[in-house]
Design a protein around this motif. Sequence first.
Motif, mmCIF file in Angstrom:
data_model
loop_
_atom_site.group_PDB
_atom_site.id
_atom_site.type_symbol
_atom_site.label_atom_id
_atom_site.label_comp_id
_atom_site.label_asym_id
_atom_site.label_seq_id
_atom_site.Cartn_x
_atom_site.Cartn_y
_atom_site.Cartn_z
ATOM 1 N N VAL A 68 0.874 -1.169 0.000
ATOM 2 C CA VAL A 68 0.000 0.000 0.000
ATOM 3 C C VAL A 68 0.915 1.225 0.000
ATOM 4 C CG1 VAL A 68 -1.770 1.293 1.213
ATOM 5 C CG2 VAL A 68 -1.830 -1.206 1.229
ATOM 6 N N TYR A 69 0.778 2.061 -1.018
ATOM 7 C CA TYR A 69 1.611 3.258 -1.137
ATOM 8 C C TYR A 69 0.785 4.478 -0.737
ATOM 9 C CZ TYR A 69 4.839 0.347 -3.804
ATOM 10 O OH TYR A 69 5.701 -0.635 -4.201
ATOM 11 N N ALA A 70 1.329 5.271 0.196
ATOM 12 C CA ALA A 70 0.637 6.467 0.683
ATOM 13 C C ALA A 70 1.558 7.678 0.565
ATOM 14 C CB ALA A 70 0.206 6.288 2.130
ATOM 15 N N ARG A 71 0.937 8.857 0.356
ATOM 16 C CA ARG A 71 1.648 10.135 0.425
ATOM 17 C C ARG A 71 1.228 10.783 1.733
ATOM 18 N NH1 ARG A 71 5.429 12.533 -2.854
ATOM 19 N NH2 ARG A 71 4.186 14.366 -3.404
ATOM 20 N N VAL A 72 2.205 11.148 2.548
ATOM 21 C CA VAL A 72 1.932 11.713 3.864
ATOM 22 C C VAL A 72 2.526 13.116 3.920
ATOM 23 C CG1 VAL A 72 2.289 11.478 6.350
ATOM 24 C CG2 VAL A 72 1.925 9.435 4.943
ATOM 25 N N LEU A 73 1.708 14.090 4.352
ATOM 26 C CA LEU A 73 2.178 15.460 4.542
ATOM 27 C C LEU A 73 2.738 15.598 5.954
ATOM 28 C CD1 LEU A 73 2.507 18.381 3.627
ATOM 29 C CD2 LEU A 73 0.117 18.791 4.314
ATOM 30 N N VAL A 74 4.003 15.989 6.051
ATOM 31 C CA VAL A 74 4.708 16.109 7.327
ATOM 32 C C VAL A 74 4.964 17.587 7.598
ATOM 33 C CG1 VAL A 74 6.753 15.399 8.626
ATOM 34 C CG2 VAL A 74 5.780 13.871 6.891
ATOM 35 N N ASP A 75 4.673 18.044 8.825
ATOM 36 C CA ASP A 75 4.889 19.461 9.145
ATOM 37 C C ASP A 75 6.331 19.707 9.563
ATOM 38 O OD1 ASP A 75 5.165 18.599 11.756
ATOM 39 O OD2 ASP A 75 3.282 19.452 12.464
ATOM 40 N N THR A 76 6.604 20.909 10.017
ATOM 41 C CA THR A 76 7.986 21.298 10.341
ATOM 42 C C THR A 76 8.515 20.616 11.593
ATOM 43 O OG1 THR A 76 7.120 23.228 11.514
ATOM 44 C CG2 THR A 76 7.763 23.528 9.200
ATOM 45 N N GLU A 77 7.625 19.974 12.364
ATOM 46 C CA GLU A 77 8.061 19.261 13.567
ATOM 47 C C GLU A 77 8.044 17.743 13.375
ATOM 48 O OE1 GLU A 77 5.826 20.544 16.920
ATOM 49 O OE2 GLU A 77 6.411 22.658 16.724
ATOM 50 N N GLY A 78 7.781 17.296 12.134
ATOM 51 C CA GLY A 78 7.792 15.867 11.845
ATOM 52 C C GLY A 78 6.491 15.155 12.162
ATOM 53 N N ARG A 79 5.404 15.937 12.361
ATOM 54 C CA ARG A 79 4.122 15.318 12.695
ATOM 55 C C ARG A 79 3.249 15.143 11.456
ATOM 56 N NH1 ARG A 79 2.617 19.484 17.441
ATOM 57 N NH2 ARG A 79 2.986 20.811 15.601
ATOM 58 N N PHE A 106 7.979 11.537 11.971
ATOM 59 C CA PHE A 106 9.083 11.640 11.033
ATOM 60 C C PHE A 106 10.141 12.627 11.543
ATOM 61 C CE2 PHE A 106 5.228 10.614 8.789
ATOM 62 C CZ PHE A 106 5.583 9.712 7.816
ATOM 63 N N THR A 107 11.311 12.543 10.955
ATOM 64 C CA THR A 107 12.258 13.642 11.056
ATOM 65 C C THR A 107 11.805 14.710 10.060
ATOM 66 O OG1 THR A 107 13.677 12.654 9.351
ATOM 67 C CG2 THR A 107 14.142 12.076 11.655
ATOM 68 N N PRO A 108 11.933 16.001 10.378
ATOM 69 C CA PRO A 108 11.441 17.037 9.456
ATOM 70 C C PRO A 108 12.250 17.071 8.163
ATOM 71 C CG PRO A 108 11.825 17.923 11.660
ATOM 72 C CD PRO A 108 12.471 16.566 11.627
ATOM 73 N N ALA A 109 11.637 17.661 7.154
ATOM 74 C CA ALA A 109 12.365 17.962 5.921
ATOM 75 C C ALA A 109 13.110 19.290 6.106
ATOM 76 C CB ALA A 109 11.395 18.063 4.750
#
Length: 361
Positions: A68-79, A106-109
């Motif tokens: 299952v492939y998903a695109r996840v939007l991560v904020d500046t704090e990795g949430r 996540f770790t932030p971008a």
Amino acid sequence: MIMCFRNVALLVILPCMVWAQSEGETRYPQMLEYVYVDTEPVPVNLPAVRRQIGYPPQAFVGKVEGKVYARVLVDTEGRFVDSRIIRSAHPVLTQAVEPYLPELRFTPAYRAAKETPYWVNVAIEFDCKTHRHLARLGTYRHPMAVRALPGRTTRARESHAKGMSYLHLGQYRQAMNAFSRAIVLLPRKRERACALRAEAYLQRGRSLVCMGKWPEAFRDMTESVGILQAGRQDTAPELVSEALLDRALAFAQLGEPTRGYADCTEVLMLSQVPEIQYLAYCRRALTHIRLGNADAAFLDIESALALDPARPEAWLYKSVIIHTLSGEDAYARDCLEHAWRLGLAQAPEAQYWGLSASAAH
């Protein structure tokens, strides 16, 4: 003067207000928007979330595997902010994954050493061998629910039906590919699938005959005969007879007419259906021709014509026998033209003899 001062003040204050507002609110990119970053987010708790997702029992029992492939939007704090499923091996797997995506961290971008929101791809894999411990089969109470999943046999029947359509349309390569898919999908040891598997081999063999690939066709026809003869006792004798007759034609083409004669004789003893007996006499006449027994071939052709004079195969072989025995080319030509008028172009014999429509004129 006062009005000018007010206009200058607005020009100075408004940009500051807009800048302050933009500093306070984070702008999130659209999912398909390109954003350059130096470092992409990396999930830090994916194994733990994967254990929470588990393996849907009905998918595990039905041998449903894939990713299952998903695109996840991560904020500046990795949430987690948002997500979209972009591809999935099965809806059941999608339903299992979606509720747990917000648990990911996540770790932030980073772009120019500064955190920035970013859409990142996440893949969740389901494999029956690797993830067996996640299936939780002890809590599964509805084994019949597996029937809701698309079965391999159902997909095989669909491929077989497509192959038959291609075969009737003369698209032999597409037909061969469709029958090949059906063969791959059908289980080898399940008795209910034996007849369909044998027929898929038989029809693929016919497709190969039409493509002029006799050795490959012979292997498929032999496989079909073997499956049917090793299967249940109540296997339809008509299907066994069709497989034997097609193999007899291949035997004759590959220089083994004696074995083809044996297959045709077996069919005459096995089936009492006039259409099958007609074709058995015709194919046995061919083996007689290859063995040099023109008189025996003529007797078999006369038996075939007595059963059905409106089919083309017997007229084709009669033209060959007449040319061989008496050299009456005019009469032999008349028989061949009559065979073409009756639809010889659609019969495997046309491919066997390498005939085209121009050959009859």
